[in-house]
Structure formats: structure tokens, C-alpha cells
Design a protein around this motif. Structure first.
Motif, PDB file in Angstrom:
ATOM      1  N   SER B  44      53.191  37.847  46.051  1.00 47.91           N
ATOM      2  CA  SER B  44      52.461  38.712  45.138  1.00 47.91           C
ATOM      3  C   SER B  44      51.047  38.962  45.633  1.00 47.91           C
ATOM      4  O   SER B  44      50.524  38.217  46.460  1.00 47.91           O
ATOM      5  CB  SER B  44      52.403  38.091  43.753  1.00 47.91           C
ATOM      6  OG  SER B  44      51.442  37.062  43.739  1.00 47.91           O
ATOM      7  N   ARG B  45      50.442  39.981  45.087  1.00 48.20           N
ATOM      8  CA  ARG B  45      49.083  40.287  45.508  1.00 48.20           C
ATOM      9  C   ARG B  45      48.117  39.189  45.098  1.00 48.20           C
ATOM     10  O   ARG B  45      47.105  38.954  45.764  1.00 48.20           O
ATOM     11  CB  ARG B  45      48.640  41.623  44.912  1.00 48.20           C
ATOM     12  CG  ARG B  45      48.659  42.761  45.924  1.00 48.20           C
ATOM     13  CD  ARG B  45      48.032  43.997  45.344  1.00 48.20           C
ATOM     14  NE  ARG B  45      46.649  43.811  45.040  1.00 48.20           N
ATOM     15  CZ  ARG B  45      46.041  44.214  43.936  1.00 48.20           C
ATOM     16  NH1 ARG B  45      46.744  44.829  43.011  1.00 48.20           N
ATOM     17  NH2 ARG B  45      44.766  43.998  43.755  1.00 48.20           N
ATOM     18  N   ALA B  46      48.402  38.497  44.006  1.00 49.73           N
ATOM     19  CA  ALA B  46      47.524  37.404  43.583  1.00 49.73           C
ATOM     20  C   ALA B  46      47.394  36.364  44.688  1.00 49.73           C
ATOM     21  O   ALA B  46      46.292  35.895  44.993  1.00 49.73           O
ATOM     22  CB  ALA B  46      48.064  36.768  42.309  1.00 49.73           C
ATOM     23  N   VAL B  47      48.521  36.026  45.284  1.00 50.27           N
ATOM     24  CA  VAL B  47      48.499  35.059  46.383  1.00 50.27           C
ATOM     25  C   VAL B  47      47.678  35.606  47.543  1.00 50.27           C
ATOM     26  O   VAL B  47      46.827  34.908  48.106  1.00 50.27           O
ATOM     27  CB  VAL B  47      49.936  34.748  46.854  1.00 50.27           C
ATOM     28  CG1 VAL B  47      49.909  33.935  48.134  1.00 50.27           C
ATOM     29  CG2 VAL B  47      50.694  34.020  45.762  1.00 50.27           C
ATOM     30  N   VAL B  48      47.930  36.841  47.880  1.00 51.61           N
ATOM     31  CA  VAL B  48      47.188  37.443  48.987  1.00 51.61           C
ATOM     32  C   VAL B  48      45.692  37.435  48.704  1.00 51.61           C
ATOM     33  O   VAL B  48      44.885  37.100  49.577  1.00 51.61           O
ATOM     34  CB  VAL B  48      47.665  38.885  49.237  1.00 51.61           C
ATOM     35  CG1 VAL B  48      46.810  39.552  50.300  1.00 51.61           C
ATOM     36  CG2 VAL B  48      49.121  38.883  49.642  1.00 51.61           C
ATOM     37  N   ARG B  49      45.323  37.754  47.477  1.00 51.28           N
ATOM     38  CA  ARG B  49      43.901  37.791  47.138  1.00 51.28           C
ATOM     39  C   ARG B  49      43.245  36.434  47.343  1.00 51.28           C
ATOM     40  O   ARG B  49      42.156  36.338  47.917  1.00 51.28           O
ATOM     41  CB  ARG B  49      43.716  38.237  45.690  1.00 51.28           C
ATOM     42  CG  ARG B  49      43.828  39.727  45.491  1.00 51.28           C
ATOM     43  CD  ARG B  49      43.676  40.078  44.025  1.00 51.28           C
ATOM     44  NE  ARG B  49      42.366  39.735  43.518  1.00 51.28           N
ATOM     45  CZ  ARG B  49      41.286  40.486  43.679  1.00 51.28           C
ATOM     46  NH1 ARG B  49      41.377  41.607  44.354  1.00 51.28           N
ATOM     47  NH2 ARG B  49      40.136  40.128  43.174  1.00 51.28           N
ATOM     48  N   GLU B  50      43.916  35.378  46.887  1.00 52.02           N
ATOM     49  CA  GLU B  50      43.331  34.053  47.067  1.00 52.02           C
ATOM     50  C   GLU B  50      43.247  33.699  48.547  1.00 52.02           C
ATOM     51  O   GLU B  50      42.264  33.113  49.008  1.00 52.02           O
ATOM     52  CB  GLU B  50      44.147  33.010  46.284  1.00 52.02           C
ATOM     53  CG  GLU B  50      44.085  33.232  44.776  1.00 52.02           C
ATOM     54  CD  GLU B  50      44.766  32.135  43.979  1.00 52.02           C
ATOM     55  OE1 GLU B  50      45.287  31.188  44.594  1.00 52.02           O
ATOM     56  OE2 GLU B  50      44.780  32.229  42.734  1.00 52.02           O
ATOM     57  N   THR B  51      44.254  34.070  49.279  1.00 51.54           N
ATOM     58  CA  THR B  51      44.225  33.831  50.722  1.00 51.54           C
ATOM     59  C   THR B  51      43.034  34.534  51.370  1.00 51.54           C
ATOM     60  O   THR B  51      42.279  33.933  52.143  1.00 51.54           O
ATOM     61  CB  THR B  51      45.518  34.332  51.373  1.00 51.54           C
ATOM     62  OG1 THR B  51      46.628  33.629  50.811  1.00 51.54           O
ATOM     63  CG2 THR B  51      45.484  34.120  52.871  1.00 51.54           C
TER      64      THR B  51
END
Lengths: 221, 221
Positions: B44-51
Motif C-alpha cells: 500500500s501507499r502507506a507503507v511506501v510513504r513510511e519507507t
DNA sequence: TACCATTGGATTGTCGACAATCGACACCCG
DNA sequence: CGGGTGTCGATTGTCGACAATCCAATGGTA
């Protein structure tokens, strides 16, 4: 036109939490959970998570998966032998790079901060004074064209401040600190880079003297 | 039981992206967008954002609000006068604190890494060698009981490696690097902290010699 | 009683959808 | 022709819901 406040919730929340931690409103070992913060500040957990990630990478909180986070505690050795020497190096680096670029605006910014300190002393507002102190050094670090200097500084400096804020609180000596900063600016004005680099190191060491003695050894090593 | 892969998607993705950046698969100035990464890796984009937030705080990418992110580029001055001196200081600090705690397990870990290097040389696998080199120094940094040493190191080291990985690629000299590390371990085994602290500094400077000359000045300052 | 499986509550991990913002381009109007 | 202005696609910002995990308390069993 003024600032217009287009700052992300994540950044605003990070600033607010940092403030609470640095002033002792959130003391070390305090437990902080995402949902609680989300409720308290009326934002989504996604925002809180990103905020906590920032604070964690800056060493202000420690979080363990599926369990929760706590405000970090910082050892004297860590400050004296790891964080402070690094901070000194960064500010010296920034000065070497940035001082030749100092212009009227820069010195105006310095003067504004000095005025803030003056006011903080008048109001006996230690938090405001610390805030001004932080801004003073931020000007130096930001002057460097290498902007990673600022990003590293951001991840070092809060922990140092946390350590001292929670320790004694250097209440009495505020006017001397103001004078110390004034002297620094005077030296900057001469344009003598070497003198400035030496002065900033002395300043940082002295400012943090009360708690430290082992410092010098670790700096040269 | 082995690793069992209970690592968060955020951490795995961060590792993977770091690898791509450090190997040049994602060169500086490459544009990276959240949705693309989310699609590519099926998260998900949430994961990408935190990364991305992690990578940004580590100085590997630069992101501007509502526009996007690009892989950062790093200047030689930044590496030579800011990042490397800090890295040296961290590893020296870690050694001073951690060496007295070195035990059989620690040296076993060192030996495993040396074997990895050997194998990487045999396979002419530069990436594997760099990976092993990274692990070698991580052992040192992790040995310190002060775990913020590791967190700061994590935010410094990738940028340094990025700079060199993209530069020449020190292909030919791999066996000498292996020998250099072997000598370090030998010194560690003697238990002489002062000698080790001096050796690690010399090692880091030499390892990065080709591109640097101004280094010494900035370390003592 | 001592032990261990289970279950329930608390907390973080992940997801997909909607909102806000930005930049470029087309469009209107002078 | 030129300057503003609106609209549209791309991208990030924010949100609420569901899944996975951990841990302590519960309760059953030898």
C-alpha cells in the motif's frame, strides 16, 4: 505576506511532541500510543505514525513492534562523547562553508534571535530562551550550502537539548549565555573563519560544561 | 530456527530501495513516486510513504510536498568533510565502549563476515563484498551498549557508500581490503583499545582514500 | 497445585479511498 | 498578441477500517 501555515500535520505534530518531550511534559519512559495521540490531536493514526517515525529516527522515542513506544532516555556518556562532538563538528563544518556567504540578512537574523533572548530573559521564560538558542544555531547550520548538514544536525541536537532541559535547567546564568552569543556574532562579523570555528567549539563546550568533563578527550581522539 | 522473516514491509522495502540506490540501479536525480513503488512491490501507499520518510531522513532521497521525490546526490565535500569524520567518530566511540565487551560470539561474527568477503572475491561479486563490508562495521557499531550509535551510523553510512559505489568501484583492490579487515580483527583480538581506535580511523581513511585528501584537517579541527 | 492452551483486549501493521495541492496547458478576454 | 484564469492530470496528504501480533489473564486438566 506572512507564513500562511501550509505545514503538514505530520510536521506540526512532530514539533509539538518534540516540545513536550524537551520541556519535560513528556518525561523519559513515558508511554505513548498512536491512538491516544490521534485522539488527543484530532488527526488520523497515519499522521501519528509518520510523526513517531520521525521522532524515533531522531532518537527521541523508542518503539517496539506491536507493543508501543516510550520516550527515550539519554545517557550522559552518549551526550558527552557521541552527540556533542558530532554537533561541534557539524557546526564547525557549516561555519567553514557558510561564513563566506553571510550577508546583511544573516546578521539581521542573528540580531533578531539575540533580541528574542533578551525578551526571554526579561520574561524569565526559559523555554523561549532555549527556543531562541536553538534558532541561533540553526542559522549557522542553515547557512551552509550543504543541506544535509541541517538534516544531521536536526537528528542530533534535540537529544542534547533533551538531556540538559531535563537536567538542571540553567536558570540563573541566562544573561551570560546571551552575552556569549553576542560575542559569537561579533566574531562572525570580523569574517575570520578560523577564529569563528574555534569560538563556536568553545561556546558549545562551555554552554554544556556543567555536566561534562570528559569532553576534550573524545573530540581529538 | 532461522530468521522467519517477521520484518515489517516498511523495513524490507527500505532495505530493497537502499540496495537499488547504492548499486546505482536508481541513480541520483531519478524520480520516484509513491504509487509507482506501491504498484511495483504490491504494497500500500502507506507503507511506501513510511519507507520514503526513512530514506529521506537518511539523506538518500529528497522529497518536496505535492510534487514528488528524487534520489539525492551527494557532493564530495559533504562526504569528505562532514559524513566521513562523523562516521569515524561514531566507530571510535563504539569501539571504546564496546571492545571490552567483545566475546567469542563477536569474533565468530567477524570471522563469518571475513569469509563472506572471501567468497565475494572468489565470485567477483562487488555488491556482496560491499554488503559484507557494511556488516563488518555494523558489528562494531552494534557492540556499543549505546544503541543510538547505530541509529546515527545508519543515517550516515549509506550516503558515504552511495558516493563511492557510484564513483569508481574499487574493483581491483578487493583482496587488499579483505586483508585490511583481517588485520583489524587481529588488533581487536589483542584487546588494546587505543590501538584499535587508531586502527579503525586509519582503516576508514585509507579505505576511502582515492577520492579524499582534505580529510585530516577536518577531523582534528 | 502446577502447567499449559486459549482467549480477549490493547496496540501496531496494512490497506484502499477520498481530499488537497501543484504545475502545465488550454482558453477566454482585452 | 498577451495576460490572466480556469480546468485537468498527476502526486502527495489525510482518513477510517480491517488484519496481525503480542501479552496477560483465564480456565481447564493432570
Amino acid at each position: 505576506m506572512s507564513k500562511l501555515e501550509k505545514i503538514s500535520l505530520k510536521d506540526r505534530l512532530a514539533t509539538e511532541l518534540r516540545r513536550k518531550i524537551l520541556t519535560g511534559a513528556l518525561p523519559p519512559h513515558s508511554r505513548v500510543t498512536e491512538q491516544d495521540l490521534a485522539d488527543e490531536y484530532g488527526v488520523s493514526r497515519a499522521v501519528v505514525r509518520e510523526t513517531m517515525l520521525v521522532l524515533e529516527l531522531q532518537g527521541l522515542i523508542t518503539s517496539v513492534p506491536y507493543k508501543g513506544s516510550v520516550v527515550a532516555s539519554i545517557s550522559r556518556t552518549e551526550v558527552a562523547e557521541l552527540l556533542l562532538p558530532i554537533r561541534i563538528h557539524i557546526e564547525q563544518f557549516a561555519l567553514k562553508q557558510g561564513m563566506p556567504l553571510f550577508d546583511a540578512d544573516t546578521f539581521e537574523a542573528f540580531d533578531r534571535v539575540l533580541a528574542e533572548m533578551q525578551r526571554a530573559i526579561y520574561n524569565k521564560d526559559i523555554e523561549a530562551f532555549n527556543e531562541a538558542d536553538m534558532r541561533f544555531h540553526a542559522i549557522i547550520v542553515d547557512a551552509s550550502p550543504t543541506d544535509s548538514a541541517r538534516s544531521i544536525w536536526d537528528s542530533i541536537h534535540p537529544r542534547i537539548r533533551m538531556h540538559f532541559a531535563l537536567q538542571t535547567g540553567r536558570t540563573g546564568a541566562l544573561p551570560e549565555f546571551l552575552e556569549d552569543h553576542r560575542r559569537l556574532v561579533d566574531i562572525f562579523r570580523t569574517g575570520d573563519v578560523n577564529a569563528s570555528v574555534a569560538a563556536i567549539k568553545a561556546h558549545i563546550i562551555e554552554t554544556n560544561e556543567p555536566h561534562l568533563s570528559v569532553l576534550d578527550k573524545s573530540v581529538q581522539a
